[in-house]
Design an enzyme around this catalytic site. Sequence first.
Site, PDB file in Angstrom:
ATOM      1  N   ASP A  20      13.024  21.363   8.871  1.00  8.75           N
ATOM      2  CA  ASP A  20      13.054  22.940   9.028  1.00  8.75           C
ATOM      3  C   ASP A  20      12.199  23.210  10.325  1.00  8.75           C
ATOM      4  O   ASP A  20      11.102  23.254  10.094  1.00  8.75           O
ATOM      5  CB  ASP A  20      12.603  23.430   7.592  1.00  8.75           C
ATOM      6  CG  ASP A  20      12.845  25.054   7.858  1.00  8.75           C
ATOM      7  OD1 ASP A  20      13.454  25.410   8.760  1.00  8.75           O
ATOM      8  OD2 ASP A  20      12.674  25.634   6.843  1.00  8.75           O
ATOM      9  N   GLY A  21      12.837  22.898  11.354  1.00  6.93           N
ATOM     10  CA  GLY A  21      12.317  23.397  12.742  1.00  6.93           C
ATOM     11  C   GLY A  21      12.864  24.475  13.296  1.00  6.93           C
ATOM     12  O   GLY A  21      12.045  25.002  14.220  1.00  6.93           O
ATOM     13  N   LYS A  22      13.972  25.080  12.826  1.00  7.50           N
ATOM     14  CA  LYS A  22      14.742  26.157  13.633  1.00  7.50           C
ATOM     15  C   LYS A  22      14.573  25.919  15.368  1.00  7.50           C
ATOM     16  O   LYS A  22      14.139  26.789  15.686  1.00  7.50           O
ATOM     17  CB  LYS A  22      13.926  27.292  13.167  1.00  7.50           C
ATOM     18  CG  LYS A  22      14.169  27.706  11.771  1.00  7.50           C
ATOM     19  CD  LYS A  22      13.407  29.188  11.374  1.00  7.50           C
ATOM     20  CE  LYS A  22      13.412  29.103   9.716  1.00  7.50           C
ATOM     21  NZ  LYS A  22      12.638  28.154   9.001  1.00  7.50           N
ATOM     22  N   ARG A  23      14.930  24.810  15.513  1.00  4.38           N
ATOM     23  CA  ARG A  23      14.910  24.583  17.080  1.00  4.38           C
ATOM     24  C   ARG A  23      16.309  25.257  17.820  1.00  4.38           C
ATOM     25  O   ARG A  23      17.116  25.402  16.980  1.00  4.38           O
ATOM     26  CB  ARG A  23      15.130  22.885  17.459  1.00  4.38           C
ATOM     27  CG  ARG A  23      13.838  22.447  16.887  1.00  4.38           C
ATOM     28  CD  ARG A  23      12.614  22.857  17.520  1.00  4.38           C
ATOM     29  NE  ARG A  23      11.196  21.913  17.388  1.00  4.38           N
ATOM     30  CZ  ARG A  23      10.279  22.158  16.545  1.00  4.38           C
ATOM     31  NH1 ARG A  23      10.431  23.158  15.762  1.00  4.38           N
ATOM     32  NH2 ARG A  23       9.444  21.271  16.367  1.00  4.38           N
TER      33      ARG A  23
END
Length: 310
Positions: A114-117
């Site tokens: 979960d990095g929301k890159r």
Amino acid sequence: MSRGLGKRRERPVAAFVDRLSEAVEQKRSQLAVGLDPRLDLLPVELRGDAHVGPPSAAVAYERFCRGVIDAVAPHAVAVKPQLAFFEALGHHGMKALEDVVAYARAAELAVILDGKRGDIGPTARAYADAYLERQDGEPPLADALTVNPYLGSDAIEPFVTVCRRSGSGLFCLVKTSNSGSSDLQDIALSDGRPLWHHVAGLVDQWGKDSVGEHGLSSVGAVVGATYPRAVAEARRMLPRAVMLLPGVGAQGASPADVARAFTSGPASAIVAASRSVIYAYRGNGSGDWRTSVSQAAAHLRGEVWAASGW
């Protein structure tokens, strides 16, 4: 030559979604457990000198996440490490993350980072390479990665390309679970639709060439379980996407709120729960913390499976 490359890419495109689908059916589970380690919430036995600095904190995080993985492995199909908590500890944290990922894989759990890159050009390609590309013949760091599509198609295309090549997966933010999501995602377009509806349509298009053997795409969508109506609307607009559903548990949503997400099959949605599972021991105050985590995961797994109707 380009046609030959296309053929080589076609086979691994759906590897993530097919692996996930098989795990869901074998375990009769649609649960992903978030790994959000925080020093102030860790079991007392793990804190020790963790407050002294990043090296000791990273060790505590790794020990905690390994214990959670042991506890939830029989009940979950995936873990979802939150990158921010590991990045905050610098290279010590990133080394701990790599070890946690390897431990989860050994437990036969998918790893959704979960990095929301999300960025454009070379930066997006660098993010995709870092988390989703095979390195020296080794598997990617993540089986799937959360990405932010609100910068547009050119910010997502590098991730989709790498996923097709490496057999990884994506979960694009569509309608997020936080209360502030309405500030932007619910803004009405000229035709009256909320902005997130338009984004859902883009995600559907991005995933059309990544459909696997179970009829689902490796390009999925993040839709907050805290908005049950949006869950139902998103399913209609995204018939092929695996929906990652945060918000059940600590954020107030229930398995019943996401029941309509599963109409495309048992693996068409994954419920992501973090605090309500990994810190379950803080609510009962007795027994081994791993037992509390395991019981919370087992209970949620059963509730979600029943709500899904499969």
